[in-house]
Motif scaffolding. Structure first.
Motif, PDB file in Angstrom:
ATOM      1  N   UNK A 108      42.126  42.965  41.972  1.00  0.00           N
ATOM      2  CA  UNK A 108      41.568  42.517  43.163  1.00  0.00           C
ATOM      3  C   UNK A 108      41.036  41.104  43.035  1.00  0.00           C
ATOM      4  N   UNK A 109      40.653  40.124  43.889  1.00  0.00           N
ATOM      5  CA  UNK A 109      40.258  39.019  44.030  1.00  0.00           C
ATOM      6  C   UNK A 109      38.832  39.250  43.835  1.00  0.00           C
ATOM      7  N   UNK A 110      38.088  38.616  42.767  1.00  0.00           N
ATOM      8  CA  UNK A 110      36.918  38.466  42.136  1.00  0.00           C
ATOM      9  C   UNK A 110      36.604  37.195  41.240  1.00  0.00           C
ATOM     10  N   UNK A 111      35.811  36.543  41.431  1.00  0.00           N
ATOM     11  CA  UNK A 111      35.406  35.626  40.467  1.00  0.00           C
ATOM     12  C   UNK A 111      35.406  35.893  38.665  1.00  0.00           C
ATOM     13  N   UNK A 112      35.411  37.144  38.465  1.00  0.00           N
ATOM     14  CA  UNK A 112      35.444  37.500  37.125  1.00  0.00           C
ATOM     15  C   UNK A 112      36.635  37.780  36.460  1.00  0.00           C
ATOM     16  N   UNK A 113      37.822  37.829  37.535  1.00  0.00           N
ATOM     17  CA  UNK A 113      39.198  38.015  37.067  1.00  0.00           C
ATOM     18  C   UNK A 113      39.932  36.742  37.114  1.00  0.00           C
ATOM     19  N   UNK A 114      40.102  36.305  35.938  1.00  0.00           N
ATOM     20  CA  UNK A 114      40.956  34.785  35.806  1.00  0.00           C
ATOM     21  C   UNK A 114      42.500  35.082  36.019  1.00  0.00           C
ATOM     22  N   UNK A 115      42.909  36.259  35.662  1.00  0.00           N
ATOM     23  CA  UNK A 115      44.257  36.396  35.556  1.00  0.00           C
ATOM     24  C   UNK A 115      44.667  37.110  37.050  1.00  0.00           C
TER      25      UNK A 115
ATOM     26  N   UNK B 114      32.650  55.959  32.875  1.00  0.00           N
ATOM     27  CA  UNK B 114      33.028  55.348  34.055  1.00  0.00           C
ATOM     28  C   UNK B 114      34.194  54.143  34.236  1.00  0.00           C
ATOM     29  N   UNK B 115      33.813  53.339  33.104  1.00  0.00           N
ATOM     30  CA  UNK B 115      34.508  52.429  33.178  1.00  0.00           C
ATOM     31  C   UNK B 115      36.172  52.680  32.705  1.00  0.00           C
ATOM     32  N   UNK B 116      36.125  53.557  31.799  1.00  0.00           N
ATOM     33  CA  UNK B 116      37.681  54.095  31.552  1.00  0.00           C
ATOM     34  C   UNK B 116      38.239  54.785  32.408  1.00  0.00           C
ATOM     35  N   UNK B 117      37.576  55.681  33.128  1.00  0.00           N
ATOM     36  CA  UNK B 117      37.949  56.371  34.237  1.00  0.00           C
ATOM     37  C   UNK B 117      38.609  55.437  35.306  1.00  0.00           C
ATOM     38  N   UNK B 118      38.195  54.598  35.564  1.00  0.00           N
ATOM     39  CA  UNK B 118      38.284  53.780  36.712  1.00  0.00           C
ATOM     40  C   UNK B 118      39.591  52.646  36.335  1.00  0.00           C
ATOM     41  N   UNK B 119      39.524  52.212  35.155  1.00  0.00           N
ATOM     42  CA  UNK B 119      40.629  51.322  34.664  1.00  0.00           C
ATOM     43  C   UNK B 119      42.047  52.205  34.436  1.00  0.00           C
ATOM     44  N   UNK B 120      41.710  53.532  34.115  1.00  0.00           N
ATOM     45  CA  UNK B 120      42.982  54.097  34.144  1.00  0.00           C
ATOM     46  C   UNK B 120      43.574  54.550  35.512  1.00  0.00           C
ATOM     47  N   UNK B 121      42.560  54.664  36.381  1.00  0.00           N
ATOM     48  CA  UNK B 121      43.024  54.681  37.734  1.00  0.00           C
ATOM     49  C   UNK B 121      43.648  53.690  38.187  1.00  0.00           C
ATOM     50  N   UNK B 122      43.197  52.428  37.963  1.00  0.00           N
ATOM     51  CA  UNK B 122      43.809  51.168  38.100  1.00  0.00           C
ATOM     52  C   UNK B 122      45.460  51.328  37.818  1.00  0.00           C
TER      53      UNK B 122
ATOM     54  N   UNK C 251      42.478  51.184  43.619  1.00  0.00           N
ATOM     55  CA  UNK C 251      41.580  51.809  42.625  1.00  0.00           C
ATOM     56  C   UNK C 251      40.318  50.896  42.407  1.00  0.00           C
ATOM     57  N   UNK C 252      40.087  49.604  42.814  1.00  0.00           N
ATOM     58  CA  UNK C 252      39.107  48.813  42.370  1.00  0.00           C
ATOM     59  C   UNK C 252      38.398  48.216  43.899  1.00  0.00           C
ATOM     60  N   UNK C 253      38.363  48.944  44.854  1.00  0.00           N
ATOM     61  CA  UNK C 253      37.847  48.421  45.907  1.00  0.00           C
ATOM     62  C   UNK C 253      36.513  48.124  45.847  1.00  0.00           C
ATOM     63  N   UNK C 254      35.910  46.710  46.441  1.00  0.00           N
ATOM     64  CA  UNK C 254      34.636  46.342  46.348  1.00  0.00           C
ATOM     65  C   UNK C 254      33.842  46.875  47.249  1.00  0.00           C
ATOM     66  N   UNK C 255      33.210  47.977  47.579  1.00  0.00           N
ATOM     67  CA  UNK C 255      32.529  48.401  48.828  1.00  0.00           C
ATOM     68  C   UNK C 255      31.015  48.639  48.201  1.00  0.00           C
ATOM     69  N   UNK C 256      30.260  48.906  49.279  1.00  0.00           N
ATOM     70  CA  UNK C 256      28.776  49.178  48.975  1.00  0.00           C
ATOM     71  C   UNK C 256      28.727  50.335  48.117  1.00  0.00           C
TER      72      UNK C 256
END
Length: 172
Positions: A128-135, A59-67, A74-79
């Motif tokens: 995307x803006x998120x506290x876990x992304x520092x870059x 799942x993670x690999x799929x999403x990151x390659x989509x990014x 590709x990284x929308x934070x929805x419910x």
């Protein structure tokens, strides 16, 4: 498709894909010979199971390659996205280890094809803006190193789970 089937790749792309392929191999080896029931066990204090780890890494690999292909969208934070993320750690009713491994293989093939087709690993998108992304942004190179690190980290956790289930070790 494996990196050996992409003979024209050399240099950094080939090295990164070969490293990822090696970690995928070790990760898949960890679950070799398990039944679906064993793959769904949570034999430690962790809530994770081996099938769920395979599913989550895919799942993670799929999403990151989509990014890499689509950028931040590709990284929308929805419910729905948060629910899918939570379920990526579990084997849900009807899922099999064989099916999860087959999906992981399809995702691996897609990753290799996308990386091979990239004009440069410098291709970059804002995060995307998120506290876990520092870059502010990640390049395709940074995404690949992240996917390699995540695969290796979760493979280590999988080793512990597998050894707890039946004593088998991936290496050693």
């Amino acid at each position: 498709m494996t990196t050996t089937e992409i003979p024209t790749l050399t240099g950094e792309k080939a090295d990164l894909l070969a490293t990822l392929a090696q970690h995928r191999f070790l990760f898949r080896h960890t679950v070799q010979g398990l039944t679906d029931e064993q793959a769904a066990l949570t034999p430690t204090a962790s809530e994770l199971c081996l099938g769920g780890l395979i599913k989550h890494v895919a799942y993670g690999e799929r999403n990151w390659i989509t990014f890499v292909l689509e950028g931040t969208s590709a990284m929308e934070f929805t419910e729905e996205a948060f629910a899918e993320h939570a379920n990526s750690f579990r084997m849900l009713p009807g899922e099999t280890l064989e099916g999860l491994l087959a999906e992981y293989e399809r995702i691996a093939e897609r990753t290799e094809a996308v990386v091979a087709a990239l004009p440069s690993l410098d291709l970059s998108h804002p995060l995307p803006e998120a506290p876990w992304f520092t870059e502010e942004a990640w390049s395709a190179r940074r995404v690949l190193t992240h996917v390699i690190a995540e695969t290796a980290q979760h493979a280590g956790h999988a080793d512990i789970l597998r050894e707890t289930i039946d004593g088998q070790k991936t290496m050693g």
